[in-house]
Design a protein around this motif. Structure first.
Motif, mmCIF file in Angstrom:
data_model
loop_
_atom_site.group_PDB
_atom_site.id
_atom_site.type_symbol
_atom_site.label_atom_id
_atom_site.label_comp_id
_atom_site.label_asym_id
_atom_site.label_seq_id
_atom_site.Cartn_x
_atom_site.Cartn_y
_atom_site.Cartn_z
ATOM 1 N N UNK A 40 0.840 -1.201 0.000
ATOM 2 C CA UNK A 40 0.000 0.000 0.000
ATOM 3 C C UNK A 40 0.877 1.255 0.000
ATOM 4 N N UNK A 41 1.961 1.207 0.751
ATOM 5 C CA UNK A 41 2.926 2.314 0.773
ATOM 6 C C UNK A 41 3.565 2.478 -0.609
ATOM 7 N N UNK A 42 3.861 1.343 -1.272
ATOM 8 C CA UNK A 42 4.450 1.388 -2.617
ATOM 9 C C UNK A 42 3.493 2.028 -3.616
ATOM 10 N N UNK A 43 2.208 1.697 -3.531
ATOM 11 C CA UNK A 43 1.204 2.292 -4.428
ATOM 12 C C UNK A 43 1.123 3.793 -4.184
ATOM 13 N N UNK A 44 1.072 4.194 -2.922
ATOM 14 C CA UNK A 44 0.996 5.616 -2.577
ATOM 15 C C UNK A 44 2.190 6.382 -3.143
ATOM 16 N N UNK A 45 3.390 5.794 -3.029
ATOM 17 C CA UNK A 45 4.581 6.475 -3.541
ATOM 18 C C UNK A 45 4.526 6.633 -5.050
ATOM 19 N N UNK A 171 15.813 2.046 -15.828
ATOM 20 C CA UNK A 171 14.815 1.429 -14.934
ATOM 21 C C UNK A 171 15.458 0.701 -13.766
ATOM 22 N N UNK A 172 14.724 0.648 -12.651
ATOM 23 C CA UNK A 172 15.252 0.042 -11.433
ATOM 24 C C UNK A 172 14.117 -0.552 -10.613
ATOM 25 N N UNK A 173 14.502 -1.319 -9.599
ATOM 26 C CA UNK A 173 13.545 -1.906 -8.654
ATOM 27 C C UNK A 173 13.794 -1.288 -7.285
ATOM 28 N N UNK A 174 12.732 -0.793 -6.663
ATOM 29 C CA UNK A 174 12.828 -0.223 -5.315
ATOM 30 C C UNK A 174 11.830 -0.931 -4.409
ATOM 31 N N UNK A 175 12.276 -1.312 -3.202
ATOM 32 C CA UNK A 175 11.348 -1.910 -2.234
ATOM 33 C C UNK A 175 11.064 -0.892 -1.129
ATOM 34 N N UNK A 176 9.779 -0.745 -0.807
ATOM 35 C CA UNK A 176 9.319 0.318 0.097
ATOM 36 C C UNK A 176 9.342 -0.123 1.551
ATOM 37 N N UNK A 177 9.882 0.749 2.411
ATOM 38 C CA UNK A 177 9.881 0.505 3.850
ATOM 39 C C UNK A 177 8.742 1.299 4.495
ATOM 40 N N UNK A 178 8.565 1.080 5.783
ATOM 41 C CA UNK A 178 7.419 1.638 6.503
ATOM 42 C C UNK A 178 7.400 3.162 6.514
ATOM 43 N N UNK A 179 8.577 3.788 6.612
ATOM 44 C CA UNK A 179 8.641 5.230 6.770
ATOM 45 C C UNK A 179 8.716 5.991 5.451
ATOM 46 N N UNK A 180 8.470 5.325 4.340
ATOM 47 C CA UNK A 180 8.510 6.007 3.044
ATOM 48 C C UNK A 180 7.391 7.037 2.931
ATOM 49 N N UNK A 181 6.196 6.693 3.387
ATOM 50 C CA UNK A 181 5.063 7.628 3.364
ATOM 51 C C UNK A 181 3.922 7.057 4.201
ATOM 52 N N UNK A 182 2.851 7.816 4.287
ATOM 53 C CA UNK A 182 1.624 7.335 4.926
ATOM 54 C C UNK A 182 0.527 7.322 3.869
#
Length: 249
Positions: A40-45, A171-182
């Motif tokens: 969900x954080x990844x989608x928001x970002x 292009x790259x791959x990024x994995x989202x952590x908890x503090x990336x956004x709300x």
């Protein structure tokens, strides 16, 4: 630039997980399911990157049973433009998911792939790294901040000693952590709009991917119950119990 985001349908984080009576797995019958919080954080970002003008389209992908469509609709209510479901009843392990995502990356040619750092059901923390390896793409894991400029991504990531900042080419791959956004609150009008957005459905065979599991789960069991603590009158008694009963010193 397209941004592709992978989302997973998992048992809701507020639900107390129960193990099946035969110890073959986790009981998900009549259990509330929702989007994996890190996804969900990844989608928001990804949606924020589009709102800033860095991305032109956000595509969400899920792999699994038909009910994953609900998860994808939620992602589109957050702001994703369209969705892809790779429908299968097979038990999907991280390598199989990474291969499916690799096939979709080849098909869609996104400039950036964002996934949650791990799923809260299996806690594998493998899919993003495997996808980067299969696609021969740069990767940045555990991202707490992402900035795009001049065809590169500047990613601040969390490490044991604090944080570090990486510059990776796209292009790259990024994995989202908890503090990336709300993640934003999903409104009813956006939920209604999501129902009209495009969703394509494929089978693993359509993508030329074999998703046969290579690892078999032999047994699932709950952790042992914790016994109640005790109080001791003095340090000498504590040391004696640690030495004679707990046998840790």
């Amino acid at each position: 630039m397209k941004v592709l985001v992978a989302v997973k349908r998992v048992v809701d984080y507020n639900v107390k997980v129960r193990v099946k009576s035969d110890n073959t797995g986790v009981d998900i019958a009549n259990v509330k399911m929702s989007m994996n919080p890190f996804d969900e954080i990844a989608v928001e970002e990804a949606v924020r990157l589009r709102e800033k003008g860095f991305a032109t389209e956000v595509i969400v992908v899920s792999c699994g049973v038909t009910q994953c469509q609900e998860t994808l609709r939620t992602a589109m209510a957050i702001g994703a433009d369209r969705a892809i479901l790779v429908e299968t009843s097979e038990e999907l392990q991280p390598l199989a998911v990474a291969k499916l995502l690799k096939a979709l990356v080849d098909k869609e040619q996104p400039g950036l792939v964002i996934v949650g750092k791990q799923a809260i059901d299996d806690d594998c923390n493998q899919t993003g790294q495997m996808l980067a390896a299969l696609g021969d793409m740069p990767q940045a894991t555990f991202a707490s901040k992402i900035e795009i400029a001049d065809g590169k991504a500047s990613v601040t990531r969390e490490v044991d000693g604090g944080s570090e900042t990486l510059s990776i080419s796209l292009p790259a791959v990024i994995t989202a952590d908890l503090r990336l956004n709300e993640p934003r609150y999903v409104t009813l009008p956006n939920i209604m709009k999501a129902k009209k957005k495009q969703m394509d459905v494929f089978k693993p065979e359509d993508l030329g991917v074999d998703v046969t599991p290579h690892i078999k789960t032999l047994r699932v069991a709950e952790p042992p119950k914790r016994s109640a603590g005790i109080k001791v009158p003095d340090v000498a008694t504590l040391v004696a119990k640690l030495k004679n009963e707990a046998k840790v010193i």
